[in-house]
Design an enzyme around this catalytic site. Structure first.
Site, short mmCIF file in Angstrom:
data_model
loop_
_atom_site.label_atom_id
_atom_site.label_comp_id
_atom_site.label_asym_id
_atom_site.label_seq_id
_atom_site.Cartn_x
_atom_site.Cartn_y
_atom_site.Cartn_z
N CYS A 254 37.23 41.30 48.24
CA CYS A 254 38.11 41.94 47.25
C CYS A 254 38.34 43.41 47.55
O CYS A 254 38.56 44.21 46.63
CB CYS A 254 37.56 41.80 45.84
SG CYS A 254 37.57 40.11 45.24
N TYR B 8 39.86 44.84 43.92
CA TYR B 8 41.17 44.33 43.51
C TYR B 8 42.20 45.46 43.44
O TYR B 8 43.23 45.31 42.79
CB TYR B 8 41.12 43.61 42.16
CG TYR B 8 40.65 42.17 42.20
CD1 TYR B 8 39.83 41.71 43.21
CD2 TYR B 8 41.02 41.28 41.20
CE1 TYR B 8 39.39 40.40 43.23
CE2 TYR B 8 40.58 39.96 41.21
CZ TYR B 8 39.76 39.53 42.22
OH TYR B 8 39.33 38.23 42.24
N TRP C 169 38.27 45.63 38.79
CA TRP C 169 37.48 44.40 38.84
C TRP C 169 36.01 44.69 39.11
O TRP C 169 35.13 43.95 38.69
CB TRP C 169 38.03 43.48 39.93
CG TRP C 169 37.31 42.16 40.03
CD1 TRP C 169 37.49 41.06 39.25
CD2 TRP C 169 36.28 41.81 40.98
NE1 TRP C 169 36.65 40.05 39.65
CE2 TRP C 169 35.89 40.48 40.71
CE3 TRP C 169 35.66 42.50 42.02
CZ2 TRP C 169 34.91 39.83 41.44
CZ3 TRP C 169 34.68 41.85 42.76
CH2 TRP C 169 34.31 40.52 42.47
N TYR D 296 44.87 30.43 45.38
CA TYR D 296 44.10 31.66 45.19
C TYR D 296 43.21 31.95 46.40
O TYR D 296 42.52 31.07 46.89
CB TYR D 296 43.25 31.51 43.94
CG TYR D 296 42.55 32.76 43.49
CD1 TYR D 296 43.24 33.92 43.18
CD2 TYR D 296 41.16 32.78 43.34
CE1 TYR D 296 42.59 35.06 42.75
CE2 TYR D 296 40.49 33.91 42.89
CZ TYR D 296 41.22 35.05 42.61
OH TYR D 296 40.57 36.19 42.18
N HIS E 260 44.41 38.88 48.81
CA HIS E 260 44.84 38.70 47.42
C HIS E 260 46.33 38.96 47.23
O HIS E 260 46.73 39.74 46.37
CB HIS E 260 44.03 39.62 46.50
CG HIS E 260 42.60 39.20 46.35
ND1 HIS E 260 41.64 39.55 47.26
CD2 HIS E 260 41.97 38.45 45.41
CE1 HIS E 260 40.48 39.05 46.88
NE2 HIS E 260 40.65 38.37 45.76
#
Length: 671
Positions: free
Chosen positions: A259, A303, A321, A527, A613
């Site tokens: 992330c 994120y 996040w 995802y 992402h």
């Protein structure tokens, strides 16, 4: 793996996941409706087949006793076939007794206390006659555990399947299963999906390495677990030239890069910021294949979004996040020369918040950022409100209006396909990070001078506005011809779940401002999936999943060959070639001089991608369509605006009159 397989995989100790909400059940029923009937319908994803009966199978394998091969078909984990350990390759050939439409293979190696027998590097073939095997349907490297190994590939008809172990060590199998498919063969419809590349991890993040064209991917500290972090990152490297997949655990930086933000900076190094270890950064020098720890960020983040600006510095914003309860993750900037971060309190994050149903850490994720003139950064989404960010001094922010009549579009995509003219295409996403329906909205955004509102218009498909299919968690790349390739996604935002997966890609054509449909594939990408443009003009599309004990982890990737590389009969088109490049390090406004195999009239520069992402906003395309012949060489003047031609590594493609691109050469732009 695909949810429908789970009932067939009970033999291998897996259990079927069940949807926990009425919303998920509603999303799943859209599989039965067409896109014309329901804007949230899937594109009629290829149905996944069941495990085949093994009753009439015949198995042959090397270095075994007479009956030992049959032990991989006896429903008993305590018995197994094992090859010798003589340093050679080993293979298993299965005769299914009749032709089947084959889509997947699963194996379990010996599970006793012995440490030998695991199969890692491998190839899988399917044949109708046991003589003509053709190219592998899947290849790569499986992970180093005793878990079930799975290979999913485009369906191929055949009576024989051949598994080749390439490690040179002893190979073993206690149970082997093959799955069929009801999916039709691929047809010539907007490109071709190639063989599956099996990976030892879920590819959540990735980058194409300048110079070599190798693809670096990583997950978290483990192949399929982002919890319980141990301050390391599991990576894998795929070499398109050899087909080899190697794995490496990066411990040098003490950084779990799950992330994290990713950007190629002005020093041509990959900056990876935050993530599971929210304040830490890591830097990859691709020239020496060395990871080293970077300076700590001013604020812990995950994120978040990052983007290289016209000065070669990297702007970072958002990312609640991880890193504490503070939701004011305002901007900061990294200077690769000084190797330090500077806070930008004037670059406020609040104006780009979405109205997420869960608020807090969900509303400032995955910003769509584009470096532009004079060190500015344009934020196109995912909030419906757009903004300009200024990276000098204490930083600043100025509103840039709304993205047409669009709602917030979290986990959607935006791609700058024409950097000289500031043209961005945005598409998909959902109003909240999860538990909301995706949109098929698409907008053409044209930015001008910093601080001014862009022009926003609606993009279309042959049946109406936007894309043909609603998507969230999809991925995209800009192609050498200026088209934008869109892959995967799902109709209802549900992390770690394959429900409502979209299988038919779409291609945006700027010439018509329309999306058209491409060739359907058979592997879920939702995802935590990624897409990257390769130096040969194909697309790497992989990953999806990483939920702990999730049934939707996809340890593989596929290569998509766009139709510009194919003749009408499906054979490979003849490429033009770049025979030489006068200088590989240039500044905006300088002359680019090349020698080519064709009369050169069209070329493009595409910045090397790095993605996680749904974000790959440092990628962009600069068209080069004004060339002059000078003896045996051709020359053009690069755009003088560094806001369009960002510092860092770029792929140079030339294109012939039919739009067929060359293999790219690497060009480095300096401030």
């Amino acid at each position: 793996m695909h949810a429908k397989w789970l009932s067939g995989l009970l033999l291998l100790g897996l259990s079927q996941a069940k949807d926990n909400s009425q919303a998920l059940q509603t999303a799943a029923t859209t599989n039965l409706q067409s896109a014309a009937e329901d804007p949230y319908a899937t594109n009629q994803a290829p149905p996944i087949g069941e495990k085949l009966s093994r009753r009439r199978w015949t198995v042959t394998c090397d270095n075994s006793q007479t009956d030992e091969c049959t032990k991989m078909l006896d429903d008993n984990f305590d018995t197994f076939w094992q090859s010798g350990n003589d340093g050679s390759i080993h293979e298993v050939v299965v005769d299914l007794s009749r032709a089947e439409n084959i889509q997947a293979l699963s194996i379990v190696s010996r599970r006793d206390t012995a440490t030998t027998g695991q199969i890692f590097a491998h190839q899988i073939y399917v044949s109708n006659d046991k003589e003509n095997w053709g190219n592998p349907v899947a290849f790569g490297t499986w992970y180093n555990t005793t878990d079930e190994k799975l290979a999913v590939f485009e369906p191929k008809e055949g009576q024989y399947l051949r598994l080749v172990s390439l490690d040179g060590n002893a190979a073993s199998i206690s149970e082997l299963q093959i799955y069929d498919s009801d999916s039709p063969k691929q047809v010539s419809n907007g490109g071709v999906w190639g063989p599956t590349i099996d990976l030892p991890l879920v590819a959540v993040s990735g980058a194409v390495l300048p110079g070599t064209g190798q693809v670096l991917v990583w997950s978290s500290w483990a192949k399929d677990d982002y919890l319980h972090s141990t301050s390391q990152t599991l990576t894998a490297l795929w070499d398109p030239k050899t087909g080899n997949v190697t794995q490496r655990t990066v411990q040098d930086t003490g950084h779990d890069m799950f992330c994290a933000g990713t950007s190629w900076d002005g020093n041509n190094e990959l900056l990876v910021t935050g993530g599971n270890n929210d304040g830490q950064t890591s830097i990859l020098d691709p020239a020496t294949d060395t990871w080293y720890p970077g300076a700590a960020m001013k604020l812990g983040r995950a994120y978040h979004a990052s983007a290289t600006n016209s000065e070669g510095r990297v702007f970072i914003i958002g990312g609640s996040w991880n890193g504490g309860t503070n939701n004011n993750r305002d901007g900061e900037i990294y200077d690769p020369v000084a190797e330090e971060f500077t806070g930008l309190p004037g670059a406020r994050v609040e104006p780009m918040w979405t109205n997420d149903a869960n608020g807090g850490y969900r509303r400032d994720s995955h910003g769509w950022l584009f470096g532009w003139k004079n060190g500015t950064v344009f934020q196109a989404g995912p909030s419906k409100a757009m903004n300009w960010y200024y990276t000098s001094g204490q930083g600043d922010q100025k509103p840039a209006g709304n993205r047409g009549d669009a709602d917030d579009a979290m986990s959607g995509n935006a791609v700058m396909f024409d950097a000289v003219n500031g043209k961005i295409i945005s598409f998909g996403g959902s109003p909240s990070y999860e538990n909301t329906y995706a949109t098929k909205d698409a907008h053409l955004i044209e930015i001008g001078e910093p601080g001014t509102d862009p022009k926003v218009s609606t993009a279309k498909n042959p049946s109406g506005d936007g894309m043909a299919f609603a998507r969230v968690f999809h991925t995209s790349v800009v192609l050498p011809n200026g088209n934008v390739f869109v892959a995967g996604g799902q109709t209802y935002a549900t992390p770690f779940n394959d429900s409502g997966a979209q299988f038919t890609p779409e291609i945006y054509d700027p010439a018509t401002n329309e999306f058209r449909q491409g060739q359907t594939n058979s592997v879920v990408r939702v995802y935590h999936s990624i897409s990257l443009l390769l130096t040969d003009g194909r697309v790497f599309n992989g990953g999806s999943g990483l939920g702990v004990s999730a049934p939707s982890n996809h340890f593989d990737a596929q290569i998509y060959t766009p139709d510009y590389l194919l003749n009408n009969d499906g054979t490979l088109a003849t490429r033009p070639t770049i025979d030489s490049v006068d200088k590989r390090t240039l500044h905006p406004g300088e002359k680019l001089i090349v020698k080519a195999s064709i009369k050169l009239t069209k070329a493009s520069l595409i910045r090397y991608g790095s993605t996680t992402h749904t974000m790959n906003t440092d990628q962009r395309r600069v068209v080069l369509d004004s060339w002059a012949a000078n003896g045996e060489t051709y020359e053009t003047t690069l755009p003088s605006e560094a806001g369009a031609l960002l510092p860092g590594p770029w792929m140079l493609f030339i294109l012939n009159d039919d739009g067929v691109p060359s293999i790219a050469e690497t060009i480095y732009i300096e401030v």
